[in-house]
Design a protein around this motif. Structure first.
Motif, PDB file in Angstrom:
ATOM      1  N   LEU A  35       0.368 -39.813 -20.315  1.00 14.34           N
ATOM      2  CA  LEU A  35       0.468 -40.331 -21.683  1.00 14.34           C
ATOM      3  C   LEU A  35      -0.677 -41.286 -22.008  1.00 14.34           C
ATOM      4  O   LEU A  35      -1.235 -41.238 -23.113  1.00 14.34           O
ATOM      5  CB  LEU A  35       1.803 -41.050 -21.877  1.00 14.34           C
ATOM      6  N   CYS A  38      -3.901 -39.248 -22.513  1.00 12.82           N
ATOM      7  CA  CYS A  38      -3.844 -38.535 -23.796  1.00 12.82           C
ATOM      8  C   CYS A  38      -4.008 -39.493 -24.969  1.00 12.82           C
ATOM      9  O   CYS A  38      -4.704 -39.179 -25.937  1.00 12.82           O
ATOM     10  CB  CYS A  38      -2.533 -37.771 -23.915  1.00 12.82           C
ATOM     11  N   THR A  39      -3.381 -40.655 -24.892  1.00 14.52           N
ATOM     12  CA  THR A  39      -3.504 -41.642 -25.963  1.00 14.52           C
ATOM     13  C   THR A  39      -4.946 -42.131 -26.086  1.00 14.52           C
ATOM     14  O   THR A  39      -5.478 -42.256 -27.197  1.00 14.52           O
ATOM     15  CB  THR A  39      -2.560 -42.830 -25.706  1.00 14.52           C
ATOM     16  N   THR A  43      -7.235 -41.424 -29.325  1.00 11.45           N
ATOM     17  CA  THR A  43      -7.830 -42.546 -30.058  1.00 11.45           C
ATOM     18  C   THR A  43      -9.342 -42.365 -30.187  1.00 11.45           C
ATOM     19  O   THR A  43      -9.906 -42.571 -31.273  1.00 11.45           O
ATOM     20  CB  THR A  43      -7.515 -43.877 -29.342  1.00 11.45           C
ATOM     21  N   ILE A  82      -1.213 -33.423 -32.711  1.00 12.78           N
ATOM     22  CA  ILE A  82      -0.106 -34.190 -32.141  1.00 12.78           C
ATOM     23  C   ILE A  82       0.934 -33.271 -31.526  1.00 12.78           C
ATOM     24  O   ILE A  82       1.426 -33.515 -30.412  1.00 12.78           O
ATOM     25  CB  ILE A  82       0.520 -35.106 -33.212  1.00 12.78           C
TER      26      ILE A  82
END
Length: 129
Positions: A35, A38-39, A43, A82
């Protein structure tokens, strides 16, 4: 741009390796690493697209395309990105049913936001006939 792609690729591979190693000991930490990677990449993706999106918006406005349609296009792109990331994360954690549910939700969201565009398209066809 190529060096940025290489950097992101190396970052993702290192994150995947770390996640794989952690999966042997603690699956929760493995998912957290996935996570986080991926974040971070998402970004960076959003920040990278800031300039091209503003240029594209200017081009579309010069072509006299309605702001409503431009907004729908960018929302659809965001929903696709997303949804894809969420579905893949679910599948990586062994929850393929949840991944499929996320994709189904994304498809429904795309249909919902595209209804005004479809309606305008039908009105245009009606005027032409």
């Amino acid at each position: 741009m190529v060096d940025n792609c290489l950097t992101v690729g190396i970052f993702c591979v290192c994150g995947a390796l770390l996640s794989l190693i952690l999966k042997q000991y603690c699956t929760e930490h493995s998912l957290t690493v996935s996570l986080a990677v991926c974040t971070a990449v998402l970004t960076a993706f959003v920040l990278m697209l800031a300039s091209p999106v503003s240029e594209l918006r200017i081009i579309l406005e010069a072509a006299e395309i309605s702001e409503e349609y431009i907004s729908v296009m960018f929302k659809a792109l965001a929903i696709c990105c997303i949804t894809h990331i969420a579905a893949e994360l679910c599948r990586d954690s062994g929850e393929s049913a949840m991944g499929s549910a996320a994709e189904l939700w994304g498809r429904g969201a795309l249909i919902t936001i595209s209804i005004p565009v479809f309606n305008a398209f039908l009105k245009l066809i009606e005027k032409l006939l």
